[in-house]
Design a protein around this motif. Structure first.
Motif: not given
Length: 117
Positions: A94-117
């Motif tokens: 469960m910890a591995v699943l959660m950590a991996s998905c947090i990485i995807v979320l952080v990178k994805g949100i950063g990607s969307f922010k960069a695309a908006r700028a």
């Protein structure tokens, strides 16, 4: 994002299969990370498409990642509050699943922010 979705998806798929075959009970719940990994992998493959399909596939991948963070919390928090929390293959998975998905979320949100700028 395509490489990240396919990379993390492949990792979670492999992790789920390894933990399933490594556990003595061979419970179907051990395959939950593999299910999330398969969904992320499919979203990663679909994100190669041009235009709006790419955007929708990445949004779907981020939704899967958000669920991959929230689902383990729904199991860990009640266990911790009841004092039943124990370190096992299931909690590590469960910890591995959660950590991996947090990485995807952080990178994805950063990607969307960069695309908006």
């Amino acid at each position: 994002m395509t490489r990240l979705l396919t990379g993390i998806g492949s990792f979670l798929l492999a992790w789920g299969l390894v933990t399933y075959f490594a556990s003595e009970s061979r419970s179907g719940t051990a395959l939950i990370p593999a299910g999330f990994g398969a969904c992320l992998l499919i979203c990663g493959f679909l994100s190669v498409s041009p235009g709006k399909r790419r955007k929708h596939a990445i949004h779907a991948g981020l939704l899967v990642a958000l669920l991959g963070v929230l689902a383990p919390l729904g199991r860990v928090v009640p266990q911790a509050l009841n004092g039943e929390f124990a370190l096992s293959i299931a909690t590590i998975s469960m910890a591995v699943l959660m950590a991996s998905c947090i990485i995807v979320l952080v990178k994805g949100i950063g990607s969307f922010k960069a695309a908006r700028a």
